[in-house]
Design a protein around this motif. Structure first.
Motif, PDB file in Angstrom:
ATOM      1  N   VAL A 256      44.683  -9.549  70.067  1.00 55.06           N
ATOM      2  CA  VAL A 256      45.242  -8.252  69.690  1.00 55.06           C
ATOM      3  C   VAL A 256      44.801  -7.884  68.274  1.00 55.06           C
ATOM      4  CG1 VAL A 256      47.376  -6.972  69.265  1.00 55.06           C
ATOM      5  CG2 VAL A 256      47.224  -8.524  71.231  1.00 55.06           C
ATOM      6  N   ALA A 257      44.874  -8.861  67.362  1.00 57.42           N
ATOM      7  CA  ALA A 257      44.492  -8.592  65.974  1.00 57.42           C
ATOM      8  C   ALA A 257      43.006  -8.252  65.860  1.00 57.42           C
ATOM      9  CB  ALA A 257      44.827  -9.804  65.105  1.00 57.42           C
ATOM     10  N   LEU A 258      42.177  -8.930  66.656  1.00 57.17           N
ATOM     11  CA  LEU A 258      40.741  -8.647  66.604  1.00 57.17           C
ATOM     12  C   LEU A 258      40.457  -7.221  67.062  1.00 57.17           C
ATOM     13  CD1 LEU A 258      37.999 -10.060  65.974  1.00 57.17           C
ATOM     14  CD2 LEU A 258      37.770 -10.380  68.452  1.00 57.17           C
ATOM     15  N   ARG A 259      41.134  -6.788  68.135  1.00 54.16           N
ATOM     16  CA  ARG A 259      40.918  -5.418  68.599  1.00 54.16           C
ATOM     17  C   ARG A 259      41.414  -4.409  67.571  1.00 54.16           C
ATOM     18  NH1 ARG A 259      37.383  -3.748  70.341  1.00 54.16           N
ATOM     19  NH2 ARG A 259      37.332  -4.472  72.501  1.00 54.16           N
ATOM     20  N   GLU A 260      42.524  -4.703  66.919  1.00 51.34           N
ATOM     21  CA  GLU A 260      43.029  -3.779  65.903  1.00 51.34           C
ATOM     22  C   GLU A 260      42.082  -3.703  64.709  1.00 51.34           C
ATOM     23  OE1 GLU A 260      46.877  -5.396  65.122  1.00 51.34           O
ATOM     24  OE2 GLU A 260      47.847  -4.289  66.767  1.00 51.34           O
ATOM     25  N   ARG A 261      41.486  -4.827  64.348  1.00 55.57           N
ATOM     26  CA  ARG A 261      40.571  -4.850  63.198  1.00 55.57           C
ATOM     27  C   ARG A 261      39.232  -4.204  63.540  1.00 55.57           C
ATOM     28  NH1 ARG A 261      40.238  -8.406  58.562  1.00 55.57           N
ATOM     29  NH2 ARG A 261      38.099  -8.484  57.730  1.00 55.57           N
ATOM     30  N   TYR A 262      38.772  -4.430  64.779  1.00 48.07           N
ATOM     31  CA  TYR A 262      37.471  -3.902  65.213  1.00 48.07           C
ATOM     32  C   TYR A 262      37.676  -3.096  66.502  1.00 48.07           C
ATOM     33  CZ  TYR A 262      35.640  -7.537  62.076  1.00 48.07           C
ATOM     34  OH  TYR A 262      35.362  -8.336  60.992  1.00 48.07           O
ATOM     35  N   PRO A 263      37.988  -1.825  66.388  1.00 52.73           N
ATOM     36  CA  PRO A 263      38.323  -1.030  67.576  1.00 52.73           C
ATOM     37  C   PRO A 263      37.200  -0.917  68.597  1.00 52.73           C
ATOM     38  CG  PRO A 263      39.010   0.091  65.561  1.00 52.73           C
ATOM     39  CD  PRO A 263      38.150  -1.054  65.141  1.00 52.73           C
ATOM     40  N   ASP A 264      35.949  -1.118  68.171  1.00 51.94           N
ATOM     41  CA  ASP A 264      34.840  -0.810  69.072  1.00 51.94           C
ATOM     42  C   ASP A 264      33.944  -1.992  69.421  1.00 51.94           C
ATOM     43  OD1 ASP A 264      35.535   1.955  69.131  1.00 51.94           O
ATOM     44  OD2 ASP A 264      34.628   2.172  67.143  1.00 51.94           O
ATOM     45  N   VAL A 265      34.203  -3.182  68.898  1.00 54.37           N
ATOM     46  CA  VAL A 265      33.295  -4.289  69.190  1.00 54.37           C
ATOM     47  C   VAL A 265      33.564  -4.836  70.588  1.00 54.37           C
ATOM     48  CG1 VAL A 265      33.178  -4.916  66.748  1.00 54.37           C
ATOM     49  CG2 VAL A 265      34.748  -6.151  68.274  1.00 54.37           C
ATOM     50  N   ALA A 266      32.542  -5.456  71.162  1.00 56.39           N
ATOM     51  CA  ALA A 266      32.680  -6.088  72.477  1.00 56.39           C
ATOM     52  C   ALA A 266      33.383  -7.435  72.316  1.00 56.39           C
ATOM     53  CB  ALA A 266      31.311  -6.273  73.114  1.00 56.39           C
ATOM     54  N   ILE A 267      34.377  -7.675  73.150  1.00 54.54           N
ATOM     55  CA  ILE A 267      35.170  -8.907  73.083  1.00 54.54           C
ATOM     56  C   ILE A 267      35.005  -9.684  74.382  1.00 54.54           C
ATOM     57  CG2 ILE A 267      37.524  -9.843  72.973  1.00 54.54           C
ATOM     58  CD1 ILE A 267      38.299  -7.533  71.191  1.00 54.54           C
ATOM     59  N   MET A 268      34.940 -11.009  74.254  1.00 55.63           N
ATOM     60  CA  MET A 268      34.966 -11.887  75.424  1.00 55.63           C
ATOM     61  C   MET A 268      36.282 -12.650  75.449  1.00 55.63           C
ATOM     62  SD  MET A 268      32.443 -14.971  76.678  1.00 55.63           S
ATOM     63  CE  MET A 268      31.423 -13.885  77.684  1.00 55.63           C
ATOM     64  N   LEU A 269      36.827 -12.817  76.653  1.00 58.83           N
ATOM     65  CA  LEU A 269      38.070 -13.560  76.855  1.00 58.83           C
ATOM     66  C   LEU A 269      37.798 -14.682  77.853  1.00 58.83           C
ATOM     67  CD1 LEU A 269      41.221 -13.847  76.696  1.00 58.83           C
ATOM     68  CD2 LEU A 269      41.339 -12.174  78.553  1.00 58.83           C
ATOM     69  N   GLY A 270      37.926 -15.925  77.413  1.00 58.86           N
ATOM     70  CA  GLY A 270      37.747 -17.061  78.313  1.00 58.86           C
ATOM     71  C   GLY A 270      39.051 -17.396  79.007  1.00 58.86           C
ATOM     72  N   VAL A 271      39.086 -17.247  80.329  1.00 57.01           N
ATOM     73  CA  VAL A 271      40.347 -17.422  81.059  1.00 57.01           C
ATOM     74  C   VAL A 271      40.507 -18.817  81.650  1.00 57.01           C
ATOM     75  CG1 VAL A 271      40.448 -14.966  81.590  1.00 57.01           C
ATOM     76  CG2 VAL A 271      39.394 -16.525  83.233  1.00 57.01           C
ATOM     77  N   GLY A 272      39.464 -19.631  81.612  1.00 55.76           N
ATOM     78  CA  GLY A 272      39.517 -20.938  82.256  1.00 55.76           C
ATOM     79  C   GLY A 272      40.547 -21.881  81.679  1.00 55.76           C
ATOM     80  N   ASN A 273      40.865 -21.744  80.383  1.00 58.74           N
ATOM     81  CA  ASN A 273      41.877 -22.616  79.790  1.00 58.74           C
ATOM     82  C   ASN A 273      43.259 -22.387  80.388  1.00 58.74           C
ATOM     83  OD1 ASN A 273      40.271 -24.117  78.121  1.00 58.74           O
ATOM     84  ND2 ASN A 273      40.704 -22.951  76.257  1.00 58.74           N
ATOM     85  N   LEU A 274      43.452 -21.252  81.024  1.00 56.22           N
ATOM     86  CA  LEU A 274      44.716 -21.000  81.723  1.00 56.22           C
ATOM     87  C   LEU A 274      44.599 -21.318  83.205  1.00 56.22           C
ATOM     88  CD1 LEU A 274      47.497 -19.833  80.718  1.00 56.22           C
ATOM     89  CD2 LEU A 274      45.637 -19.764  79.075  1.00 56.22           C
ATOM     90  N   THR A 275      43.576 -20.799  83.858  1.00 57.88           N
ATOM     91  CA  THR A 275      43.475 -20.985  85.306  1.00 57.88           C
ATOM     92  C   THR A 275      43.226 -22.442  85.676  1.00 57.88           C
ATOM     93  OG1 THR A 275      41.128 -20.377  85.199  1.00 57.88           O
ATOM     94  CG2 THR A 275      42.700 -18.632  85.749  1.00 57.88           C
ATOM     95  N   GLU A 276      42.413 -23.137  84.896  1.00 60.04           N
ATOM     96  CA  GLU A 276      42.088 -24.533  85.209  1.00 60.04           C
ATOM     97  C   GLU A 276      43.169 -25.501  84.754  1.00 60.04           C
ATOM     98  OE1 GLU A 276      39.576 -25.804  86.849  1.00 60.04           O
ATOM     99  OE2 GLU A 276      38.204 -24.103  87.039  1.00 60.04           O
ATOM    100  N   LEU A 277      43.841 -25.192  83.645  1.00 58.46           N
ATOM    101  CA  LEU A 277      44.728 -26.159  83.007  1.00 58.46           C
ATOM    102  C   LEU A 277      46.201 -25.854  83.220  1.00 58.46           C
ATOM    103  CD1 LEU A 277      42.750 -26.613  79.661  1.00 58.46           C
ATOM    104  CD2 LEU A 277      42.547 -27.902  81.795  1.00 58.46           C
ATOM    105  N   THR A 278      46.502 -24.974  84.161  1.00 61.24           N
ATOM    106  CA  THR A 278      47.889 -24.681  84.535  1.00 61.24           C
ATOM    107  C   THR A 278      48.021 -24.901  86.031  1.00 61.24           C
ATOM    108  OG1 THR A 278      47.964 -22.954  82.826  1.00 61.24           O
ATOM    109  CG2 THR A 278      49.734 -22.973  84.456  1.00 61.24           C
ATOM    110  N   GLU A 279      48.926 -25.780  86.431  1.00 66.47           N
ATOM    111  CA  GLU A 279      49.093 -26.043  87.864  1.00 66.47           C
ATOM    112  C   GLU A 279      49.998 -24.981  88.467  1.00 66.47           C
ATOM    113  OE1 GLU A 279      50.251 -29.627  90.967  1.00 66.47           O
ATOM    114  OE2 GLU A 279      49.882 -30.090  88.858  1.00 66.47           O
ATOM    115  N   ALA A 280      49.383 -23.861  88.741  1.00 64.84           N
ATOM    116  CA  ALA A 280      50.059 -22.719  89.351  1.00 64.84           C
ATOM    117  C   ALA A 280      48.998 -21.919  90.081  1.00 64.84           C
ATOM    118  CB  ALA A 280      50.747 -21.860  88.287  1.00 64.84           C
ATOM    119  N   ASP A 281      49.433 -21.106  91.032  1.00 67.20           N
ATOM    120  CA  ASP A 281      48.471 -20.283  91.755  1.00 67.20           C
ATOM    121  C   ASP A 281      47.734 -19.377  90.776  1.00 67.20           C
ATOM    122  OD1 ASP A 281      49.061 -21.312  94.280  1.00 67.20           O
ATOM    123  OD2 ASP A 281      50.762 -19.959  94.514  1.00 67.20           O
TER     124      ASP A 281
END
Length: 462
Positions: A256-281
């Motif tokens: 959130v802070a990165l988007r507020e600081r840089y309104p127009d830059v391209a951001i990447m979000l790595g989701v594997g730390n949640l999907t792989e490391l959480t035992e939930a659907d």
């Protein structure tokens, strides 16, 4: 005002009328025609042509959702649009609500990078097979993951092979030599660079993905971003998503802070730390994370599919990004747009209550068993019996099928599916597979052709 004719069968006629009467302020007038068959789902285009006389004073005709045959030819015959409605009469209000507002799920704003995490241990054929699998599930970029202290002599060959196959490719390593090799072989993206290794981006044409020098060192990430902005070089910035309970909430705050600081830059979000490391659907996890991505206008997510419980993570991300993009663009809640992420439970699992099913059963005059599910259990009925149980084993003695193996097998399959639907709260439709959303590949059904005869109906087979 538009006038619509609804075609149905005897068993469903009363229900269709009641549903339409309950649709107050409907933008159309209507009439219901029962065309001389008991079960609406058995209606065909040929039957409609024979049994509905011309001229038809209407603007549109709605036929049952499972009506088979060529509706375009039927439209030409009657001189008006003929359309399939929902499979259940109770879904007519939802059907017309969806028809009033269609969402374009072909559009999305977040790309998917799918990582082959063990690429050094795979041969080229293995890498190609994994890439095909991820692309089929919706990946836009194939990420070739390097491993610490693991030689990768065929890195260049892997990148060139994937590029020759038409894929966009990224190389993922913390070793600058591997990043240079990947970039020189033609990789489109390199991850992950930091402020100390930005020189790699000057050596190759690949787009860098930049991270902090050390975890949580946002100042160094800002420094890297500022340097790349000054150079006018495209890039993606990644504050890195931490797993639960090791800083997940704080890492969301970093995005959130990165988007507020840089309104127009391209951001990447790595989701594997949640999907792989959480035992939930993972479908729900992907829904939430891609919702965050939509709000923050994240350009790309990096996902993995290593753990067996995350085997459909790429496909889920593909569905989620489309749904969340549609919700964000329309500024509506992400409900009623698409149900593919709802694998276990349905929003409206039981369209009919026990009293309505009893009314259906009272009209039946033939020995064929019907199976329906409502809150009180599995209903099985024909002209002779109406039984309600929660367990197929308790139903079977009432069916008297001990001497009819084929029929017993058929009813075993149907009631087993019905039990699953009842216990989970899923929609059950007799003779149809349960809907598991995007968790399984669906066979495309062509309602213009007839079903093949089922094996339990074949006579005299050996």
């Amino acid at each position: 005002m538009e006038h619509i004719v609804f075609l149905t069968g005897r068993l469903a006629e009363k229900s269709v009328v009641q549903v339409l009467e309950g649709m107050t302020n409907a933008p159309f007038t209507w009439e219901v025609r029962e065309i001389g068959l008991q079960v609406a789902a058995l209606m065909t285009a040929d039957m409609i042509r024979r049994r509905v006389p011309l001229p038809l004073r209407a603007d549109r005709m709605i036929v049952p959702g499972r009506c088979r045959g060529d509706l375009l030819a039927l439209s030409e015959h009657f001189g008006l649009p003929v359309e399939r409605g929902p499979e259940e009469a109770k879904d007519l209000p939802l059907h017309f609500g969806q028809a009033a507002r269609k969402f374009d799920l072909s559009r999305y704003s977040t790309e998917i990078f799918a990582e082959i995490v063990d690429a050094p241990r795979l041969d080229l054929d293995g890498i190609a097979a994994r890439a095909r699998h991820y692309a089929e599930q919706g990946a836009n970029v194939i990420d070739v993951g390097c491993l610490p202290d693991t030689p990768f002599p065929h890195l260049e060959d892997a990148v060139r092979m994937l590029k020759d196959g038409g894929y966009r490719v990224s190389v993922d390593s913390m070793v600058t030599d591997e990043l240079l090799r990947g970039g020189r072989a033609g990789a489109d993206y390199l991850m992950s660079l930091n402020v100390d290794t930005l020189w790699v981006a000057d050596e190759v044409s690949s787009t860098p993905v930049v991270v902090a020098r050390e975890p949580h060192d946002m100042a160094s990430l800002h420094q890297a971003i500022d340097a790349l902005v000054a150079r006018g070089k495209p890039f993606l910035g990644d504050p890195v998503l931490d797993p639960i309970p090791f800083g997940f909430a704080a890492s969301i705050a970093r995005y959130v802070a990165l988007r507020e600081r840089y309104p127009d830059v391209a951001i990447m979000l790595g989701v594997g730390n949640l999907t792989e490391l959480t035992e939930a659907d993972t479908s729900g996890i992907n829904a939430v994370l891609l919702g965050i991505a939509a709000e923050l206008r994240v350009s790309a997510v990096l996902t993995t599919s290593v753990s067996l419980h995350a085997r459909r993570a790429v496909r889920e991300a593909d569905v989620a990004r489309r749904v969340m993009h549609a919700a964000y663009e329309a500024q509506v809640l992400p409900k009623g747009i698409d149900s593919d992420l709802s694998a276990l439970h349905a929003r409206r699992p039981f369209p009919y209550d026990a009293e309505e099913i009893a009314a259906f059963a009272a009209q039946v005059r033939d020995p064929n068993f019907r199976v329906q599910v409502t809150t009180d259990g599995i209903h099985v009925y024909n002209r002779d019996v109406h039984v309600v149980e929660g367990d197929p084993f308790d139903l079977f003695p009432h069916l008297k099928l001990q001497d009819d193996g084929g029929h017993a097998f058929y009813m075993g399959v149907q009631t087993a599916r019905a039990e699953i639907a009842w216990r989970l709260g899923k929609r059950f439709d007799q003779d149809q597979a349960l809907d598991w959303g995007c968790q399984v590949e669906r066979a495309v059904e062509d309602l213009q052709v007839w079903c093949a005869t089922g094996t339990t109906k074949l006579k005299g087979s050996k």
